[in-house]
Write an enzyme that holds these catalytic residues in place. Structure first.
Site, PDB file in Angstrom:
ATOM      1  CG  ASN A   9      57.290  10.208 -25.771  1.00 11.32           C
ATOM      2  OD1 ASN A   9      56.118   9.869 -25.646  1.00 11.32           O
ATOM      3  ND2 ASN A   9      57.969  10.852 -24.822  1.00 11.32           N
ATOM      4  CD1 TRP A  10      54.079   9.517 -31.598  1.00 12.45           C
ATOM      5  CD2 TRP A  10      51.923   8.923 -31.815  1.00 12.45           C
ATOM      6  NE1 TRP A  10      53.947   8.859 -32.789  1.00 12.45           N
ATOM      7  CE2 TRP A  10      52.632   8.482 -32.957  1.00 12.45           C
ATOM      8  CE3 TRP A  10      50.554   8.648 -31.738  1.00 12.45           C
ATOM      9  CZ2 TRP A  10      52.026   7.781 -34.001  1.00 12.45           C
ATOM     10  CZ3 TRP A  10      49.937   7.954 -32.780  1.00 12.45           C
ATOM     11  CH2 TRP A  10      50.670   7.529 -33.898  1.00 12.45           C
ATOM     12  CE  LYS A  11      57.381  14.401 -24.940  1.00 13.74           C
ATOM     13  NZ  LYS A  11      58.126  15.490 -24.341  1.00 13.74           N
ATOM     14  CD  GLU A  95      57.112  15.171 -20.903  1.00  8.06           C
ATOM     15  OE1 GLU A  95      56.321  14.329 -21.353  1.00  8.06           O
ATOM     16  OE2 GLU A  95      57.802  15.919 -21.630  1.00  8.06           O
ATOM     17  CD  GLU A 165      63.880  11.816 -23.783  1.00  8.43           C
ATOM     18  OE1 GLU A 165      63.617  11.996 -24.968  1.00  8.43           O
ATOM     19  OE2 GLU A 165      63.022  11.713 -22.897  1.00  8.43           O
ATOM     20  N   GLY A 171      61.326  19.598 -25.295  1.00  6.86           N
ATOM     21  CA  GLY A 171      60.234  20.489 -25.673  1.00  6.86           C
ATOM     22  C   GLY A 171      60.583  21.965 -25.596  1.00  6.86           C
ATOM     23  CB  SER A 210      64.836  20.249 -28.847  1.00 11.54           C
ATOM     24  OG  SER A 210      63.971  20.773 -27.846  1.00 11.54           O
ATOM     25  N   GLY A 231      60.099  13.669 -29.421  1.00 10.05           N
ATOM     26  CA  GLY A 231      58.788  14.081 -28.915  1.00 10.05           C
ATOM     27  C   GLY A 231      58.030  14.865 -29.972  1.00 10.05           C
ATOM     28  N   GLY A 232      58.061  16.191 -29.847  1.00 11.62           N
ATOM     29  CA  GLY A 232      57.292  17.071 -30.738  1.00 11.62           C
ATOM     30  C   GLY A 232      57.436  16.747 -32.219  1.00 11.62           C
TER      31      GLY A 232
END
Ligand code: PGA
Length: 246
Positions: A9-11, A95, A165, A171, A210, A231-232
């Site tokens: 998930n590149w956001k 989010e 999640e 994050g 994470s 994510g990150g």
């Protein structure tokens, strides 16, 4: 047997150059032992469609509209996503729930649109730190899944992936322990068993929050964890592919 899925998930991160490089590195790695998917921001979906054509790597959008078409400025419909070849849509990420007030009703409406288009819905659920500390984690997750559990038919579940999640792990660098994650995943599977044993056995439940190359193997080794929503760590090929190799 559920096949592991690792989804990035590149956001709201990317540029054309970055997306091109990341997609071609993922493609070149030719990951065979798990399913791989990426969720770039809308402007880079066509690039993903072109780059990943003829590959087994799936791609999807991070959101979609509840509406079919028309006067909804700024929205993107499921039909448009289908038109450019998206196979998946992320729905109800925390989010979106917290920053954009997305409700469980909207999550259901979006999921139904995605399923009707023959695409896969990756539906995100998870509790906040407060809710966990007050002992409400399972109740919250059950509430978030309740409409889906009641409305979707058994065949529809074959197009659904759930991503657990915990909000406090997203994050933050703080991951749920494999035991904490497994406990919630087993709980989610018990809810799915209320639909049918087949749905419980076949629906993939991803963990997100994470996840990195260093902790993925331990998480993915848990009986009810069927991969991760990343994510990150999905923004660099080395880290993302390290997770895929776990
Ligand atoms: P993170 O994000 O891996 O950066 O914690 C996960 C997600 O929000 O999907």
């Amino acid at each position: 047997m559920r096949r592991l899925l690792v989804a990035g998930n590149w956001k709201m991160n990317a540029s054309t150059d970055m997306a091109k490089a990341l997609l071609s590195d993922i493609l070149a790695a030719d990951v065979q032992h798990c399913d791989v998917a990426v969720f770039p921001p809308f402007p880079y979906l066509s690039l993903a469609a072109d780059t990943l054509a003829d590959s087994a790597i799936q791609f999807g959008a991070q959101n979609c509209s509840t509406a079919e078409a028309g006067a909804y400025t700024g929205e993107v419909s499921v039909g448009m996503l289908q038109d450019i070849g998206c196979g998946m849509v992320l729905i109800g990420h925390s989010e979106r729930r917290s920053l954009f007030h997305e409700t469980d009703a909207a999550v259901l409406a979006k999921t139904e649109r995605v399923l009707a288009a023959g695409m896969t819905a990756v539906v995100c659920v998870g509790e906040t730190l407060d809710q966990r500390q007050s002992g409400y984690a399972e109740l919250i997750v059950k509430q978030q899944l309740s409409a889906l559990l009641h409305q979707l038919t058994e065949p529809q579940w074959s197009q659904v992936v759930i991503a657990y999640e915990p909000v406090w792990a997203i994050g933050t660098g703080e991951t749920a322990t494999p035991e904490q994650a497994q406990q919630m995943h087993a709980f989610i599977r018990s809810l799915l068993a209320g639909v049918s044993q087949k749905v419980a056995d076949e629906t993939r439940v991803l963990y997100g929050g994470s996840v990195k190359a260093a902790n993925a193997a331990e998480l993915f080794a848990q009986a009810d964890i069927d991969g991760g929503l990343i994510g990150g760590a999905s923004l660099t090929a080395e880290e993302f592919l390290g997770i895929c190799r776990s």
